[in-house]
Design a protein around this motif. Sequence first.
Motif, PDB file in Angstrom:
ATOM      1  N   ASP A  22      34.172  23.743  47.848  1.00  0.00           N
ATOM      2  CA  ASP A  22      34.772  22.762  46.923  1.00  0.00           C
ATOM      3  C   ASP A  22      34.079  21.411  46.743  1.00  0.00           C
ATOM      4  N   GLU A  23      32.832  21.266  47.176  1.00  0.00           N
ATOM      5  CA  GLU A  23      32.196  19.952  47.005  1.00  0.00           C
ATOM      6  C   GLU A  23      32.099  19.561  45.538  1.00  0.00           C
ATOM      7  N   GLU A  24      31.802  20.552  44.705  1.00  0.00           N
ATOM      8  CA  GLU A  24      31.528  20.240  43.300  1.00  0.00           C
ATOM      9  C   GLU A  24      32.776  19.861  42.507  1.00  0.00           C
ATOM     10  N   MET A  25      33.944  20.067  43.103  1.00  0.00           N
ATOM     11  CA  MET A  25      35.173  19.691  42.395  1.00  0.00           C
ATOM     12  C   MET A  25      35.926  18.597  43.165  1.00  0.00           C
ATOM     13  N   SER A  37      26.646  20.719  54.625  1.00  0.00           N
ATOM     14  CA  SER A  37      26.188  21.229  53.320  1.00  0.00           C
ATOM     15  C   SER A  37      27.404  21.817  52.618  1.00  0.00           C
ATOM     16  N   HIS A  38      27.226  22.343  51.410  1.00  0.00           N
ATOM     17  CA  HIS A  38      28.362  23.008  50.766  1.00  0.00           C
ATOM     18  C   HIS A  38      27.956  24.356  50.196  1.00  0.00           C
ATOM     19  N   LEU A  39      28.942  25.242  50.099  1.00  0.00           N
ATOM     20  CA  LEU A  39      28.703  26.629  49.690  1.00  0.00           C
ATOM     21  C   LEU A  39      28.940  26.854  48.202  1.00  0.00           C
ATOM     22  N   ILE A  89      18.713  24.485  45.347  1.00  0.00           N
ATOM     23  CA  ILE A  89      18.566  23.129  45.916  1.00  0.00           C
ATOM     24  C   ILE A  89      19.937  22.597  46.317  1.00  0.00           C
ATOM     25  N   ASP A  90      20.891  22.757  45.415  1.00  0.00           N
ATOM     26  CA  ASP A  90      22.225  22.157  45.577  1.00  0.00           C
ATOM     27  C   ASP A  90      23.280  23.239  45.784  1.00  0.00           C
ATOM     28  N   CYS A  91      23.592  23.640  46.991  1.00  0.00           N
ATOM     29  CA  CYS A  91      23.175  23.016  48.237  1.00  0.00           C
ATOM     30  C   CYS A  91      22.865  24.104  49.256  1.00  0.00           C
ATOM     31  N   LYS A  92      22.694  25.358  48.744  1.00  0.00           N
ATOM     32  CA  LYS A  92      22.488  26.463  49.679  1.00  0.00           C
ATOM     33  C   LYS A  92      21.141  26.358  50.388  1.00  0.00           C
ATOM     34  N   ASN A 106      23.441  15.132  55.460  1.00  0.00           N
ATOM     35  CA  ASN A 106      24.003  15.831  54.314  1.00  0.00           C
ATOM     36  C   ASN A 106      23.032  15.735  53.141  1.00  0.00           C
ATOM     37  N   GLU A 107      23.424  16.284  51.999  1.00  0.00           N
ATOM     38  CA  GLU A 107      22.679  16.064  50.770  1.00  0.00           C
ATOM     39  C   GLU A 107      22.900  14.610  50.335  1.00  0.00           C
ATOM     40  N   GLY A 108      22.312  14.237  49.213  1.00  0.00           N
ATOM     41  CA  GLY A 108      22.466  12.858  48.732  1.00  0.00           C
ATOM     42  C   GLY A 108      21.097  12.316  48.378  1.00  0.00           C
TER      43      GLY A 108
HETATM   44 ZN   LIG Z   1      25.674  19.294  46.108  1.00  0.00          ZN
END
Ligand SMILES: [Zn+2]
Length: 453
Positions: free
Chosen positions: A157-160, A91-93, A123-126, A182-184
């Motif tokens: 840093d997932e969003e960048m 997941s990402h923080l 939801i995204d992504c916590k 993972n998400e997706g």
């Molecule tokens: Zn995400």
Amino acid sequence: MYRGEMEDIKSIINSVRWNEIRDEAVEILRALIRIDTTNPPGNERPAAEYLKKYFSDYEIDSYIVESEQSRASIIADLENGRKEKPLILLSHLDVVPADPKQWSVHPFSAEVKNGYIWGRGTIDCKGLAVVEAVAMTLVKRLKIPLRRPVKFISVADEEMGGEKGAGYIVREENIDGYCVINEGGTGAILGDKKVYLPCFGEKGPIWLKIKAKGRSGHASMPIEDNPNLILLRALYKITSSGLGKKFVENFVRSVKFYLAKDIKPLEPVLSIVEKSEFLKTTIGNILYNILKRKPKLAAMLSNTVSVTMIKSGYKENVIPEEAEAILDIRILPGYDYYEVVEKLKKIVNDQRVSFEIISAYEPSESDPSSDVLKKIKDSVKLVYDYPFVPIISTGFTDSRFFRKKGIQSFGLLPFFLTEEEISTMHGVDERISIENMEIGTKLMLSTILNLCL
Ligand SMILES: [Zn+2]
């Protein structure tokens, strides 16, 4: 999975006091939402530390990895002393920005209202990070001996683009695994029907700058090599080219694998289609035309081009010297972005037009007919039995870093989200229902048990 094993897993899940676990998951999520990890700048360290403390409460080892100061990711290990490759829960923080003026609650206050937890990142992504973490501590609390270790990774840093999070970790920590969840994809509520839409592959984005050079002059005397006209012609050629009409091979494979069992006559037909380039292209074109009215679905099945920015001119009566446009192109797995750009150059076929790739990520995929995805399917259907339809995602996630290392990665948010709820991700009033926090933890627990027992 044998019937007996399924029954075992069912009885373990039923033994959990879900009211308490749901409240616990809600509280952790609220705490994480209140930690503002808007990226940029990210500042994920306090969120990683919060989770580290949570894991240590249940005596699960974890450590924090920083790619840069305060750009922290956390890795927690549920070990069993065995050498088998771990199941990775990813997941990402970090979260995307949120403008409080547009929201009906403050995006970082984590308010609970109307059965929902509201806030950027719910939801995204916590939300995913929380149900993964809670399911992992549950396995420990229930003292269930696992055959396969579980590794929790929540990154910066997932969003960048992920270079300072998942990209860094996969490289520096030498991560290996049995598979990544993972998400997706997500569980979805479409109309009044629930369905699992797990994602086995992601399109690759290309951001392309196209520049037309011409001759400047006075607008009162029109000229043929007006760069605006050159650019418009090029854009027309590109957007009306066949780029978007290829049929995705893996989609056939996936349909064959997941639906053919239920629709028997489909299997031989799909086998013939699979072997013929001509049939694939023809059926692809027909489907594409049918799907034109369903742009979301069409985007999953084809390469797409969107013109996102056009820049030109500085005065009403002056023909400028150059004009430029930015394109967002998304290509399916199996395509190479360099080759796609070369193809576009040929389609445009004009020396006055230049092409520059601003950035590009390769598309990625895992085998939709793999045993791993089949096990994930069994896991979720054991808890809530709804159709399971693997898809290609039009967005991109950190899964691509793991796929590149040869680790199968699948995206499935273990929630049932309405289309409206899905649209709040990266949008206004992002929220997740309290009920979904329980559903998510159950589905995640079932998945861990199914893949690791
Ligand atoms: Zn995400």
